[in-house]
Write a protein that holds these residues in place. Structure first.
Motif, short mmCIF file in Angstrom:
data_model
loop_
_atom_site.label_atom_id
_atom_site.label_comp_id
_atom_site.label_asym_id
_atom_site.label_seq_id
_atom_site.Cartn_x
_atom_site.Cartn_y
_atom_site.Cartn_z
N ILE A 1 0.91 -1.16 0.06
CA ILE A 1 0.06 0.01 -0.06
C ILE A 1 0.94 1.37 -0.08
O ILE A 1 1.94 1.44 0.81
N GLY A 2 0.66 2.03 -0.92
CA GLY A 2 1.23 3.43 -1.10
C GLY A 2 2.50 3.32 -1.61
O GLY A 2 3.24 4.35 -1.97
N GLU A 3 3.09 2.40 -2.34
CA GLU A 3 4.39 1.77 -2.85
C GLU A 3 4.21 1.16 -4.36
O GLU A 3 4.55 1.67 -5.23
N GLY A 4 3.64 0.23 -4.41
CA GLY A 4 3.06 -0.64 -5.56
C GLY A 4 2.71 -2.19 -5.47
O GLY A 4 2.54 -2.86 -4.57
N CYS A 5 2.92 -2.51 -6.73
CA CYS A 5 2.65 -4.18 -6.88
C CYS A 5 4.09 -4.79 -6.76
O CYS A 5 4.70 -4.67 -7.29
N THR A 6 3.88 -5.78 -6.08
CA THR A 6 4.96 -6.82 -5.60
C THR A 6 5.19 -7.91 -6.63
O THR A 6 6.23 -8.61 -6.49
N ILE A 7 4.25 -7.97 -7.39
CA ILE A 7 4.28 -8.99 -8.65
C ILE A 7 4.15 -8.11 -9.91
O ILE A 7 3.70 -8.58 -11.09
N TYR A 8 4.94 -6.99 -9.84
CA TYR A 8 4.76 -5.94 -11.19
C TYR A 8 5.02 -6.68 -12.40
O TYR A 8 4.08 -6.42 -13.45
N GLU A 9 6.14 -7.48 -12.40
CA GLU A 9 6.46 -8.02 -13.75
C GLU A 9 5.50 -9.08 -14.43
O GLU A 9 5.62 -9.37 -15.42
N THR A 10 4.87 -9.52 -13.35
CA THR A 10 3.88 -10.77 -13.76
C THR A 10 2.32 -10.61 -13.42
O THR A 10 1.66 -11.33 -13.35
N ARG A 11 2.26 -9.39 -13.26
CA ARG A 11 0.85 -8.83 -12.71
C ARG A 11 -0.19 -9.31 -13.96
O ARG A 11 0.26 -9.37 -15.09
N PRO A 12 -1.41 -9.34 -13.58
CA PRO A 12 -2.28 -10.00 -14.51
C PRO A 12 -2.66 -8.65 -15.61
O PRO A 12 -2.29 -7.66 -15.58
N GLU A 13 -3.27 -9.38 -16.64
CA GLU A 13 -3.34 -8.55 -17.83
C GLU A 13 -4.31 -7.27 -17.63
O GLU A 13 -4.04 -6.20 -17.96
N SER A 14 -5.39 -7.56 -16.83
CA SER A 14 -6.12 -6.37 -16.48
C SER A 14 -5.71 -5.33 -15.76
O SER A 14 -6.08 -4.10 -15.82
N CYS A 15 -4.45 -5.77 -14.81
CA CYS A 15 -3.71 -4.75 -14.17
C CYS A 15 -2.62 -4.04 -14.96
O CYS A 15 -2.61 -2.66 -14.97
N ARG A 16 -2.26 -4.63 -15.90
CA ARG A 16 -1.47 -3.87 -17.03
C ARG A 16 -1.96 -2.82 -17.76
O ARG A 16 -1.41 -2.00 -18.10
N VAL A 17 -3.15 -3.02 -18.16
CA VAL A 17 -3.98 -2.40 -19.19
C VAL A 17 -4.77 -1.19 -18.41
O VAL A 17 -5.09 -0.07 -18.94
N TYR A 18 -4.96 -1.41 -17.02
CA TYR A 18 -5.73 -0.28 -16.18
C TYR A 18 -5.30 0.94 -16.31
O TYR A 18 -4.13 1.20 -15.64
N GLU A 19 -5.80 1.97 -16.53
CA GLU A 19 -5.47 3.47 -16.33
C GLU A 19 -6.88 4.16 -15.77
O GLU A 19 -7.87 3.90 -16.52
N CYS A 20 -6.85 4.62 -14.36
CA CYS A 20 -8.12 5.46 -14.32
C CYS A 20 -7.80 6.63 -14.88
O CYS A 20 -7.12 7.12 -15.63
N VAL A 21 -9.34 7.34 -14.97
CA VAL A 21 -9.50 8.59 -15.70
C VAL A 21 -8.42 9.77 -14.96
O VAL A 21 -7.92 10.37 -16.09
N TRP A 22 -8.07 9.66 -13.92
CA TRP A 22 -7.38 10.76 -13.35
C TRP A 22 -5.98 10.72 -13.89
O TRP A 22 -5.12 11.60 -14.58
N LEU A 23 -5.40 9.37 -14.06
CA LEU A 23 -4.09 9.12 -14.69
C LEU A 23 -4.00 9.76 -16.05
O LEU A 23 -3.08 10.07 -16.72
N LYS A 24 -4.98 9.14 -16.82
CA LYS A 24 -5.32 9.27 -18.26
C LYS A 24 -5.10 10.94 -18.47
O LYS A 24 -4.55 11.44 -19.51
N THR A 25 -5.73 11.75 -17.51
CA THR A 25 -5.54 13.39 -17.72
C THR A 25 -4.32 14.07 -17.57
O THR A 25 -3.96 15.21 -17.99
N GLN A 26 -3.34 13.01 -17.19
CA GLN A 26 -1.88 13.85 -16.49
C GLN A 26 -1.26 14.03 -17.98
O GLN A 26 -0.16 14.96 -17.96
N VAL A 27 -1.39 13.32 -18.99
CA VAL A 27 -0.73 13.85 -20.23
C VAL A 27 -1.46 14.79 -21.05
O VAL A 27 -1.11 15.55 -22.05
N LEU A 28 -2.58 15.26 -20.66
CA LEU A 28 -3.40 16.54 -21.21
C LEU A 28 -2.76 17.97 -20.87
O LEU A 28 -2.28 18.14 -19.90
N GLU A 29 -3.53 18.92 -21.63
CA GLU A 29 -2.93 20.37 -21.33
C GLU A 29 -3.53 20.68 -19.97
O GLU A 29 -2.94 21.32 -19.32
N ASN A 30 -4.66 20.35 -19.75
CA ASN A 30 -5.26 20.63 -18.38
C ASN A 30 -5.56 19.29 -17.39
O ASN A 30 -6.52 18.62 -17.61
#
Ligand code: SF4
Ligand code: SF4
Length: 127
Positions: free
Chosen positions: A32-61
């Motif tokens: 918690i607060g650090e990350g995934c302990t199986i990052y290299e082998t995490r499931p596909e649904s975790c690999r592709v998941y991005e919440c909307v907040w994260l998606k907006t971080q590449v936008l102008e606003n």
């Protein structure tokens, strides 16, 4: 590219089918607060998941840091082919979507015709 930094809240709020992990329980692999302990082998649904907040971080606003899901306690997802938004909250703070800057965020998007649904466990409520 922006990353989640110390936010790990979707590893609690969201279900992970491959792990049979239900919503609103911390994943056994999450530091918690650090990350995934199986990052290299995490499931596909975790690999592709991005919440909307994260998606907006590449936008102008981008959405502000105060609304990052670990701080706001709201994970934003999409519905209706991205036209509408789902606000995932935990049963310990079911009204988190109605606090602070989040209310303003919702009002602004409602004016643009975006529909919102709050999802708390199995309960879905249109607002
Ligand atoms: S809720 Fe969003 S910002 Fe937080 S860890 Fe998940 S994808 Fe990253
Ligand atoms: S496997 Fe890793 S990324 Fe997926 S929910 Fe668990 S801790 Fe999060």
């Amino acid at each position: 590219m922006y990353n989640c930094d110390s936010c790990t809240i979707c590893c609690k709020f969201m279900g992970v089918e491959e792990l049979e992990k239900p919503r609103n329980l911390w994943c056994q692999h999450c530091k918690i607060g650090e990350g995934c302990t199986i990052y290299e082998t995490r499931p596909e649904s975790c690999r592709v998941y991005e919440c909307v907040w994260l998606k907006t971080q590449v936008l102008e606003n981008p959405m502000p840091l105060a609304l990052r899901p670990d701080k706001s306690r709201v994970v934003i997802g999409t519905a209706n082919k991205g036209e509408d938004l789902i606000l995932y909250v935990g049963p310990d703070r079911p009204d988190a979507w109605n606090k602070g800057g989040f209310r303003e965020f919702i009002t602004n998007f409602q004016k643009k015709g975006v529909n919102f649904t709050v999802c708390c466990g199995e309960i879905m409520t249109k607002i």
